[in-house]
Design a protein around this motif. Structure first.
Motif, short mmCIF file in Angstrom:
data_model
loop_
_atom_site.label_atom_id
_atom_site.label_comp_id
_atom_site.label_asym_id
_atom_site.label_seq_id
_atom_site.Cartn_x
_atom_site.Cartn_y
_atom_site.Cartn_z
N LEU A 61 0.84 -1.20 0.00
CA LEU A 61 0.00 0.00 0.00
C LEU A 61 0.88 1.25 0.00
O LEU A 61 0.60 2.22 -0.71
CB LEU A 61 -0.95 -0.01 1.20
CG LEU A 61 -1.87 1.20 1.33
CD1 LEU A 61 -2.77 1.34 0.10
CD2 LEU A 61 -2.72 1.08 2.58
N THR A 62 1.94 1.24 0.80
CA THR A 62 2.87 2.37 0.81
C THR A 62 3.45 2.59 -0.58
O THR A 62 3.51 3.72 -1.07
CB THR A 62 4.02 2.13 1.82
OG1 THR A 62 3.47 1.87 3.11
CG2 THR A 62 4.95 3.33 1.90
N ALA A 63 3.85 1.50 -1.24
CA ALA A 63 4.44 1.61 -2.59
C ALA A 63 3.43 2.21 -3.57
O ALA A 63 3.77 3.15 -4.31
CB ALA A 63 4.91 0.24 -3.07
N ALA A 64 2.22 1.70 -3.59
CA ALA A 64 1.20 2.21 -4.52
C ALA A 64 0.88 3.67 -4.23
O ALA A 64 0.75 4.50 -5.14
CB ALA A 64 -0.06 1.35 -4.44
N ARG A 65 0.76 4.02 -2.94
CA ARG A 65 0.46 5.41 -2.55
C ARG A 65 1.57 6.36 -2.96
O ARG A 65 1.33 7.42 -3.53
CB ARG A 65 0.21 5.48 -1.03
CG ARG A 65 -0.05 6.89 -0.51
CD ARG A 65 -0.31 6.91 0.99
NE ARG A 65 0.65 6.18 1.79
CZ ARG A 65 1.89 6.61 2.06
NH1 ARG A 65 2.34 7.74 1.56
NH2 ARG A 65 2.69 5.88 2.84
N GLU A 66 2.82 5.97 -2.70
CA GLU A 66 3.94 6.84 -3.04
C GLU A 66 4.08 7.03 -4.55
O GLU A 66 4.38 8.13 -5.01
CB GLU A 66 5.24 6.30 -2.44
CG GLU A 66 5.34 6.45 -0.94
CD GLU A 66 5.39 7.91 -0.48
OE1 GLU A 66 5.79 8.80 -1.26
OE2 GLU A 66 5.03 8.17 0.68
N VAL A 67 3.86 5.97 -5.32
CA VAL A 67 3.89 6.11 -6.78
C VAL A 67 2.85 7.13 -7.23
O VAL A 67 3.14 8.01 -8.04
CB VAL A 67 3.70 4.74 -7.47
CG1 VAL A 67 3.40 4.92 -8.96
CG2 VAL A 67 4.92 3.86 -7.28
N ALA A 68 1.63 7.03 -6.68
CA ALA A 68 0.57 7.97 -7.05
C ALA A 68 0.93 9.40 -6.64
O ALA A 68 0.77 10.34 -7.43
CB ALA A 68 -0.76 7.55 -6.42
N GLU A 69 1.42 9.57 -5.42
CA GLU A 69 1.75 10.90 -4.92
C GLU A 69 2.89 11.55 -5.70
O GLU A 69 2.85 12.75 -5.99
CB GLU A 69 2.15 10.85 -3.45
CG GLU A 69 1.01 10.53 -2.51
CD GLU A 69 1.46 10.28 -1.08
OE1 GLU A 69 0.61 9.84 -0.29
OE2 GLU A 69 2.64 10.52 -0.74
N GLU A 70 3.90 10.76 -6.04
CA GLU A 70 5.11 11.33 -6.64
C GLU A 70 5.09 11.39 -8.16
O GLU A 70 5.85 12.15 -8.74
CB GLU A 70 6.34 10.57 -6.15
CG GLU A 70 6.54 10.75 -4.65
CD GLU A 70 7.86 10.21 -4.15
OE1 GLU A 70 8.73 9.87 -4.96
OE2 GLU A 70 8.02 10.15 -2.92
N THR A 71 4.23 10.57 -8.80
CA THR A 71 4.25 10.53 -10.27
C THR A 71 2.88 10.66 -10.91
O THR A 71 2.79 10.87 -12.12
CB THR A 71 4.86 9.21 -10.78
OG1 THR A 71 3.96 8.13 -10.47
CG2 THR A 71 6.24 8.97 -10.19
N GLY A 72 1.82 10.48 -10.14
CA GLY A 72 0.49 10.47 -10.71
C GLY A 72 0.12 9.14 -11.36
O GLY A 72 -1.00 8.97 -11.83
#
Length: 163
Positions: A61-72
């Motif tokens: 979940l952290t990985a998916a969230r960070e990808v969304a936050e940092e790259t869209g």
């Protein structure tokens, strides 16, 4: 989900980051790798990184969230494959970022993931966190990373079979 433009971490009740994070290597089947340049450290190129929002937040979940936050990018979108590489790096936190952690915290545990997307594409950066993006062949991307663990993770792409 944190709104676009928010920091890559939400303060814990104590106000400090949790010293457990993810490193997500975003790449294509041709092994082109996305790198993003930190806004607070020009010249520091990296893959997607970020800390857990809560100690019990699953790393995926952290990985998916960070990808969304940092790259869209949506790590779970059709055609995207998010994989836990089963690697954990423990490292000393860079001195310039120690103030983000509770006093006495000097080490972070980083879980490594890969996110394969079908093709290179522009991403949406949060200007507060990152100032530039580039797609590079995997060897060139590893050479550009400031973090040794990030470079080593990218070099693991050499084991992928390319069609």
């Amino acid at each position: 989900m944190v709104p676009h433009g928010a920091p890559s971490y939400l303060p814990t009740p104590s106000g400090f980051k949790i010293p457990q994070s993810v490193l997500v290597v975003v790449y294509t089947p041709q092994r082109d790798v996305l790198l993003i340049e930190r806004a607070d450290a020009p010249g520091f190129w990296q893959s997607v990184t970020g800390s857990k929002d809560a100690a019990d937040e699953p790393y995926e979940l952290t990985a998916a969230r960070e990808v969304a936050e940092e790259t869209g990018l949506d790590a779970l979108a059709p055609g995207h494959v998010l994989t836990d590489w089963g690697i954990e790096n423990v490292y000393e936190i860079y001195p310039q970022w120690l103030h983000r952690y509770a006093p006495g915290t000097t080490r972070n545990t980083e879980r490594v993931f890969g996110l394969c997307i079908p093709a290179c594409r522009p991403v949406t950066l949060s200007p507060r966190e990152h100032r530039a993006q580039t797609w590079l062949p995997w060897r060139a991307a590893a050479d550009r990373c400031f973090s040794p663990s990030n470079a080593e993770a990218i070099l693991l792409l050499s084991h992928l079979v390319v069609d």
